[in-house]
Design an enzyme around this catalytic site. Structure first.
Site, PDB file in Angstrom:
ATOM      1  N   LYS A   1      47.574  40.181  39.905  1.00  0.00           N
ATOM      2  CA  LYS A   1      47.491  41.022  38.697  1.00  0.00           C
ATOM      3  C   LYS A   1      48.780  41.807  38.471  1.00  0.00           C
ATOM      4  CE  LYS A   1      43.929  43.491  40.096  1.00  0.00           C
ATOM      5  NZ  LYS A   1      43.509  42.848  41.360  1.00  0.00           N
ATOM      6  N   ARG A  36      37.345  48.326  36.951  1.00  0.00           N
ATOM      7  CA  ARG A  36      36.923  47.635  38.165  1.00  0.00           C
ATOM      8  C   ARG A  36      35.418  47.706  38.360  1.00  0.00           C
ATOM      9  NH1 ARG A  36      41.983  47.812  41.261  1.00  0.00           N
ATOM     10  NH2 ARG A  36      41.729  46.656  43.179  1.00  0.00           N
ATOM     11  N   ARG A  51      52.323  40.163  51.543  1.00  0.00           N
ATOM     12  CA  ARG A  51      52.709  40.993  50.403  1.00  0.00           C
ATOM     13  C   ARG A  51      53.545  42.200  50.817  1.00  0.00           C
ATOM     14  NH1 ARG A  51      48.547  43.101  45.946  1.00  0.00           N
ATOM     15  NH2 ARG A  51      47.573  44.291  47.608  1.00  0.00           N
ATOM     16  N   ARG A  94      51.480  47.243  52.587  1.00  0.00           N
ATOM     17  CA  ARG A  94      50.473  48.269  52.321  1.00  0.00           C
ATOM     18  C   ARG A  94      49.475  48.335  53.462  1.00  0.00           C
ATOM     19  NH1 ARG A  94      48.233  47.044  46.403  1.00  0.00           N
ATOM     20  NH2 ARG A  94      46.297  47.464  47.505  1.00  0.00           N
ATOM     21  N   ARG A 149      37.748  44.609  50.924  1.00  0.00           N
ATOM     22  CA  ARG A 149      38.171  44.670  49.516  1.00  0.00           C
ATOM     23  C   ARG A 149      37.624  43.485  48.729  1.00  0.00           C
ATOM     24  NH1 ARG A 149      44.263  45.023  50.381  1.00  0.00           N
ATOM     25  NH2 ARG A 149      44.473  44.831  48.130  1.00  0.00           N
TER      26      ARG A 149
HETATM   27  P1  ADP Z   1      44.422  45.279  44.708  1.00  0.00           P
HETATM   28  O1  ADP Z   1      44.119  44.761  43.367  1.00  0.00           O
HETATM   29  O2  ADP Z   1      45.493  44.530  45.381  1.00  0.00           O
HETATM   30  O3  ADP Z   1      43.220  45.442  45.578  1.00  0.00           O
HETATM   31  P2  ADP Z   1      45.185  47.954  43.674  1.00  0.00           P
HETATM   32  O4  ADP Z   1      46.552  48.397  43.925  1.00  0.00           O
HETATM   33  O5  ADP Z   1      44.820  47.598  42.289  1.00  0.00           O
HETATM   34  O6  ADP Z   1      45.004  46.733  44.679  1.00  0.00           O
HETATM   35  O7  ADP Z   1      44.145  49.042  44.213  1.00  0.00           O
HETATM   36  C1  ADP Z   1      44.202  49.559  45.511  1.00  0.00           C
HETATM   37  C2  ADP Z   1      42.992  50.433  45.785  1.00  0.00           C
HETATM   38  O8  ADP Z   1      42.988  51.541  44.883  1.00  0.00           O
HETATM   39  C3  ADP Z   1      41.638  49.766  45.594  1.00  0.00           C
HETATM   40  O9  ADP Z   1      41.226  49.070  46.731  1.00  0.00           O
HETATM   41  C4  ADP Z   1      40.756  50.975  45.263  1.00  0.00           C
HETATM   42  O10 ADP Z   1      40.407  51.680  46.418  1.00  0.00           O
HETATM   43  C5  ADP Z   1      41.670  51.865  44.451  1.00  0.00           C
HETATM   44  N1  ADP Z   1      41.558  51.600  42.991  1.00  0.00           N
HETATM   45  C6  ADP Z   1      42.523  51.104  42.162  1.00  0.00           C
HETATM   46  N2  ADP Z   1      42.080  50.991  40.905  1.00  0.00           N
HETATM   47  C7  ADP Z   1      40.785  51.401  40.919  1.00  0.00           C
HETATM   48  C8  ADP Z   1      39.760  51.492  39.938  1.00  0.00           C
HETATM   49  N3  ADP Z   1      39.955  51.134  38.659  1.00  0.00           N
HETATM   50  N4  ADP Z   1      38.550  51.969  40.340  1.00  0.00           N
HETATM   51  C9  ADP Z   1      38.318  52.346  41.604  1.00  0.00           C
HETATM   52  N5  ADP Z   1      39.220  52.261  42.576  1.00  0.00           N
HETATM   53  C10 ADP Z   1      40.449  51.801  42.257  1.00  0.00           C
END
Ligand code: ADP
Ligand code: ZN
Length: 210
Positions: free
Chosen positions: A13, A88, A123, A156, A167
């Site tokens: 993404k 999400r 990553r 990360r 996740r």
């Molecule tokens: P990825 O898509 O690689 O899992 P992100 O960088 O988008 O990683 O998100 C990392 C973390 O941040 C998620 O695992 C979650 O804990 C939190 N997070 C990010 N965006 C949201 C969201 N829209 N709602 C709830 N938690 C979020």
């Protein structure tokens, strides 16, 4: 144009959002990047979010909805934006609707769970600007250094294998239902993630401009 990028963690993404952002000249909004910045700076919100993020769970809806609302009210969002990592959950998608935000297209990046683990273990993310890389598939020109800003490209914490499993579980349980949510509204385009970043980008750009 207002766009959403959906997909499992590691589906690409962020990388694709960067490409679209450059092509269309609209900002990429990554709730993950905003949250990581808050954690790094030790803000009140960051302190609240940290534990959820490190365990592979989602940060509570009211926190991220607040973040998003403030961010899209900023000036650079006037001509549109790309949401990367938001919504999400179904309540987050509903909140977006009640803010009166019209979504033009939702691109769902489809990548098999089996492929995800390798993608996430390799990553690297820039500590400074959030740009993402992969040691094998999309390395920065100099190892460990961000091409865009010279910041450190590091792994990360939540890309550790145990957390990745959690996740993915969270994704299937809480986020995957959004594919049908937007499919039922006729806004969804599915794009198969390719091995090469640029091949996926080609498909994504085609879907966006179609
Ligand atoms: P990825 O898509 O690689 O899992 P992100 O960088 O988008 O990683 O998100 C990392 C973390 O941040 C998620 O695992 C979650 O804990 C939190 N997070 C990010 N965006 C949201 C969201 N829209 N709602 C709830 N938690 C979020
Ligand atoms: Zn950078």
């Amino acid at each position: 144009m207002n766009l959403i990028l959906l997909g499992a963690p590691g589906a690409g993404k962020g990388t694709q959002a960067e490409v679209i952002s450059e092509k269309l000249g609209i900002p990429q909004i990554s709730t993950g990047n905003i949250l990581r910045e808050a954690v790094k700076n030790g803000t009140e919100m960051g302190v609240k979010a940290k534990g959820f993020m490190e365990s592979g769970a989602l940060v509570p809806d009211e926190v991220v909805i607040g973040i998003l609302k403030d961010r899209i009210a900023e000036d650079d969002c006037k001509n549109g934006f790309i949401l990367d990592g938001f919504p999400r959950t179904v309540p987050q998608a509903e909140a977006l609707e009640s803010m009166g935000v019209n979504i033009d297209k939702v691109i769902s990046l489809e990548v098999a769970d089996e492929t995800i683990q390798g993608r996430l273990s390799g990553r690297r993310v820039c500590e400074k600007c959030g740009a993402s890389y992969h040691v094998e598939f999309n390395p920065p020109k100099t190892e460990g250094v961000c091409d865009k800003c010279g910041g450190a490209a590091v792994q990360r914490k939540d890309d550790a294998p145990e957390t990745v499993i959690e996740r993915l579980r969270t994704y299937h349980e809480q986020t995957a239902p959004l594919v049908d949510f937007y499919g039922n509204k006729g806004r969804l385009v599915k794009v198969q993630g390719q091995d090469e970043v640029k091949d996926t980008s080609e498909l994504v750009l085609k879907a966006v401009t179609a």
